[in-house]
Enzyme design. Structure first.
Site, PDB file in Angstrom:
ATOM      1  CB  SER A  27       9.475   6.929  -2.599  1.00  0.00           C
ATOM      2  OG  SER A  27       9.693   7.601  -1.376  1.00  0.00           O
ATOM      3  CE1 TYR A 174       1.093   3.356   7.634  1.00  0.00           C
ATOM      4  CE2 TYR A 174       1.825   2.834   9.846  1.00  0.00           C
ATOM      5  CZ  TYR A 174       2.074   2.901   8.494  1.00  0.00           C
ATOM      6  OH  TYR A 174       3.298   2.502   7.985  1.00  0.00           O
ATOM      7  CE  LYS A 178       1.363  -0.173   6.632  1.00  0.00           C
ATOM      8  NZ  LYS A 178       1.908  -0.733   5.378  1.00  0.00           N
TER       9      LYS A 178
HETATM   10  N1  LIG Z   1       8.812   4.902   6.860  1.00  0.00           N
HETATM   11  C1  LIG Z   1       8.399   4.324   7.958  1.00  0.00           C
HETATM   12  O1  LIG Z   1       8.701   4.769   9.069  1.00  0.00           O
HETATM   13  C2  LIG Z   1       7.543   3.088   7.889  1.00  0.00           C
HETATM   14  C3  LIG Z   1       7.327   2.373   9.079  1.00  0.00           C
HETATM   15  C4  LIG Z   1       6.564   1.236   9.025  1.00  0.00           C
HETATM   16  C5  LIG Z   1       6.032   0.806   7.834  1.00  0.00           C
HETATM   17  N2  LIG Z   1       6.243   1.524   6.690  1.00  0.00           N
HETATM   18  C6  LIG Z   1       5.638   1.032   5.462  1.00  0.00           C
HETATM   19  O2  LIG Z   1       6.627   0.917   4.456  1.00  0.00           O
HETATM   20  C7  LIG Z   1       5.993   0.981   3.184  1.00  0.00           C
HETATM   21  C8  LIG Z   1       6.764   1.951   2.320  1.00  0.00           C
HETATM   22  O3  LIG Z   1       6.598   3.260   2.841  1.00  0.00           O
HETATM   23  P1  LIG Z   1       7.757   4.325   2.873  1.00  0.00           P
HETATM   24  O4  LIG Z   1       7.972   4.697   4.290  1.00  0.00           O
HETATM   25  O5  LIG Z   1       8.892   3.887   2.059  1.00  0.00           O
HETATM   26  O6  LIG Z   1       6.986   5.562   2.207  1.00  0.00           O
HETATM   27  P2  LIG Z   1       7.230   6.406   0.885  1.00  0.00           P
HETATM   28  O7  LIG Z   1       6.089   7.355   0.846  1.00  0.00           O
HETATM   29  O8  LIG Z   1       8.613   6.946   0.853  1.00  0.00           O
HETATM   30  O9  LIG Z   1       7.082   5.337  -0.264  1.00  0.00           O
HETATM   31  C9  LIG Z   1       5.849   4.744  -0.589  1.00  0.00           C
HETATM   32  C10 LIG Z   1       5.737   4.620  -2.096  1.00  0.00           C
HETATM   33  O10 LIG Z   1       4.466   4.014  -2.386  1.00  0.00           O
HETATM   34  C11 LIG Z   1       3.901   4.690  -3.476  1.00  0.00           C
HETATM   35  N3  LIG Z   1       2.439   4.561  -3.432  1.00  0.00           N
HETATM   36  C12 LIG Z   1       1.580   5.159  -2.575  1.00  0.00           C
HETATM   37  N4  LIG Z   1       0.323   4.833  -2.887  1.00  0.00           N
HETATM   38  C13 LIG Z   1       0.391   4.004  -3.959  1.00  0.00           C
HETATM   39  C14 LIG Z   1      -0.579   3.361  -4.760  1.00  0.00           C
HETATM   40  N5  LIG Z   1      -1.893   3.510  -4.538  1.00  0.00           N
HETATM   41  N6  LIG Z   1      -0.158   2.561  -5.777  1.00  0.00           N
HETATM   42  C15 LIG Z   1       1.163   2.426  -6.043  1.00  0.00           C
HETATM   43  N7  LIG Z   1       2.121   3.046  -5.342  1.00  0.00           N
HETATM   44  C16 LIG Z   1       1.743   3.819  -4.309  1.00  0.00           C
HETATM   45  C17 LIG Z   1       4.342   6.152  -3.313  1.00  0.00           C
HETATM   46  O11 LIG Z   1       4.276   6.858  -4.558  1.00  0.00           O
HETATM   47  C18 LIG Z   1       5.763   5.979  -2.809  1.00  0.00           C
HETATM   48  O12 LIG Z   1       6.696   5.969  -3.882  1.00  0.00           O
HETATM   49  C19 LIG Z   1       4.547   1.380   3.446  1.00  0.00           C
HETATM   50  O13 LIG Z   1       3.735   0.228   3.387  1.00  0.00           O
HETATM   51  C20 LIG Z   1       4.597   1.931   4.848  1.00  0.00           C
HETATM   52  O14 LIG Z   1       3.364   1.841   5.504  1.00  0.00           O
HETATM   53  C21 LIG Z   1       6.993   2.657   6.686  1.00  0.00           C
END
Ligand SMILES: NC(=O)c1ccc[n+]([C@@H]2O[C@H](COP(=O)([O-])OP(=O)(O)OC[C@H]3O[C@@H](n4cnc5c(N)ncnc54)[C@H](O)[C@@H]3O)[C@@H](O)[C@H]2O)c1
Length: 270
Positions: A27, A174, A178
């Protein structure tokens, strides 16, 4: 006149024939990373704890004839992460890069009384730490274990702008996890320096993914907190991901790369 012996930009960013793994690749940002690597001719293993996402997204990507495989793995289980990365390595005979991307966010800002420091629910702290911190360490550990003997590899961690400054839009767990990812990435870069393995960290600002499902404070807030005035599209991560996965980043390690529509350039969040 251009020098014909000089690598062209295309060659610098060429990842064709290389093998990558992406945690949380089912995702959002991880899926975007998998897509760009596949688009550029690499083989990708998507690791995600959601069987439904792994099945759906790998079937979609494979339908275009691209070499993608999926593994259902919970990054909070170090043995499972290690087994999955070892299987990838055995299958491809190499592991050129690992995106240590899986992460979660639970709860809300301290501006919601239920998430103030006095009330902070310890169970949610432990769950976020298990994924965002223990899961990152487990993946980093296994990736390094395969790459150091190989003498090359690219490890890319996903932190957040919330790990680099205060962020009143997310929970304590969070921001703290991070910030720890930022430290882990720097320290691992030193540990692996000279081995041919580089470690870099990306710090995304707000992107529209499933992590923030239902959370969109609206255009007015983005205008105040993000100079570009909008939430990012996951496609907008692809350029940075390809840079950090390819030879174009050969002199980059221990770095932290914001990709945030300018958010960190502001001296305030709200
Ligand atoms: N979207 C944002 O605004 C944003 C901003 C800063 C950082 N991030 C970081 O980006 C990364 C990806 O997040 P995203 O926004 O794409 O979210 P998302 O929820 O769309 O995708 C995260 C994916 O990680 C998987 N996941 C969750 N827990 C898991 C586990 N224990 N083992 C294996 N897979 C697991 C979920 O099933 C999901 O498919 C994360 O580390 C998040 O903290 C996101």
């Amino acid at each position: 006149m251009s020098d014909p012996s000089r690598p062209r930009a295309g060659a610098l960013f060429d990842v064709s024939g290389r093998a990558f793994a992406v945690t949380g690749g089912g995702s959002g940002l991880g899926l975007a990373v998998a897509e760009i690597l596949l688009d550029e001719g690499a083989t990708v293993t998507v690791l995600d704890h959601s069987a439904e996402r792994v099945e759906r997204e790998t079937a979609r990507l494979r339908a275009d004839g691209r070499p993608v495989r999926g593994q259902v793995v919970d990054v909070t289980e170090p043995g499972a992460v290690d087994a999955a990365l070892c299987a990838t390595f055995d299958e491809d005979g190499r592991l050129d890069g690992v995106f240590v991307n899986a992460g979660i966010s639970i709860g809300s800002s301290y501006t919601d009384p239920a998430w103030r420091i006095e009330e902070f629910p310890m169970d949610s702290w432990q769950r976020v730490a298990a994924v965002n911190l223990d899961g990152v360490l487990a993946t980093l550990r296994s990736a390094a274990g395969l790459m150091r003997p190989q003498g090359r590899g690219k490890i890319v961690l996903t932190a957040s702008t919330a790990g680099l400054r205060t962020d009143p839009m997310v929970a304590y767990s969070y921001v703290a996890t991070k910030a720890a990812v930022v430290s882990l990435g720097r320290q691992a870069a030193l540990d692996l320096a000279g081995s041919g393995v580089t470690v870099n960290t990306i710090a995304p600002g707000p992107f529209r993914t499933n992590i923030g499902s239902g959370f969109d404070p609206g255009e007015e807030v983005w205008k105040q907190t993000v100079p570009l005035g909008r939430i990012g599209h996951t496609d907008e991560l692809k350029g940075l991901a390809l840079l950090l996965a390819s030879d174009a980043s050969s002199y980059m390690t221990g770095g932290i790369y914001p990709i945030d529509g300018g958010a960190l350039a502001l001296s305030h969040v709200l």
